[in-house]
Design an enzyme around this catalytic site. Sequence first.
Site: not given
Ligand code: G3I
Length: 358
Positions: A170, A213, A249, A279, A281
Amino acid sequence: MPHVSRLNVKKLTFSAVLIISWTLGLTTSSAQAVPPLPKGEMTLRELADARGLLIGGAVAAGVLDPDEPDLANGVAREYNVIVTENAMKWVPLNNASGQFNFTLAEFMMNFAAKNKQKMRGHTLVWHEQLPRYMGAITDRAEMMAELKDHVQTVVKQFKGRIPIWDVVNEAVSDLPGSPMRETVFTKVIGPEFIEMAFRWAHEADPDAKLFYNDYNTDGINGKSDAVYELVKGLLAKGVPIHGVGFQAHVDINFSVEGSRMRENLERFKKLGLDVQLTEVDVIFRGDAPKAEKLERQAKVYADLMTACLAVKCSAFVMWGFTDLYSWRSTAYPLLFDDDYKPKPAYFALRDVLIKTPK
Ligand code: G3I
């Protein structure tokens, strides 16, 4: 836990569910398992294997828990490749400079190895899930050293075990004209951070296939034009980039034909690059009339797979497995519903794989 309360806790994290259940003295029972296919019918995985296609999805480490066997069993049955949804991002791996923690990522690697699945590495360099210490760096040489250390330590850790990496994720913005996204990397290093990351990843594992990506680049539009120019420029400089990932997406109103998706994928292939849908969906909002929306969703999934096969893409990867665990879980995005029942989209994908000549 009865079905209704299971849905009520859908938005809680899996660990929170476990803690609540344990505190109340409940045992965590699983949802209905993925129903077996009628005798003689092939799974997505079997159909994809037969044509050398990778089919798979993102999985969150926490939900591959022994108390959640349906997810593990479903993912093992239907997918020949998995991606860690978060466990291989910068924060989970390297949250304090140079102090790497591979525990969760290795847990996922074991899962994949046990089920004879490939792992798609996601993602080495991204402006999200980036630790605080990276945001504090203002010196170019220091940031380059951190970038090199992160990329090479991670790639070396999985050398020979992860065949495909999303190296840069991105980097193009959604602003008019699709300029490079302004991030700590562009501010401190400049746009060259991209080629540096690819070269360092290649040095660390010369056999890994290295991908750029991005999202909203599935059809022909200003952003995909910008990505096209970016990767063309990298190739011209001899940067080791091997493929482009199109996240896909989308929602049920997305038109593969109207967006000229096949044409878009083809132009990247003509550059000599591999293409993958990374990815996928397909969401919809609201509930009525659900059956009609599920059919429209199935059609979009089928059209995405048809476009992918038409250009000989090497992977069709979805961003999850069941609607129960998804970053868009309220919008019915995936192939299996909250109860692990296959949706029309599942059968539509199988149909395309069965009917499209190899
Ligand atoms: O692991 C921490 C945890 O320690 C903490 O207590 C908690 C509190 O909010 O957060 C946890 O981390 C979260 C993580 O997901 C794991 O659950 C992050 O806040 C949250 O921002 C994160 O969201 C992910 C997002 O990417 C950002 O990394 C989504 O699950 C994930 O589906 C999403 O995936 C992205 C791809 O990597 C790139 N393309 C878009 C896609 C969708 O946004």
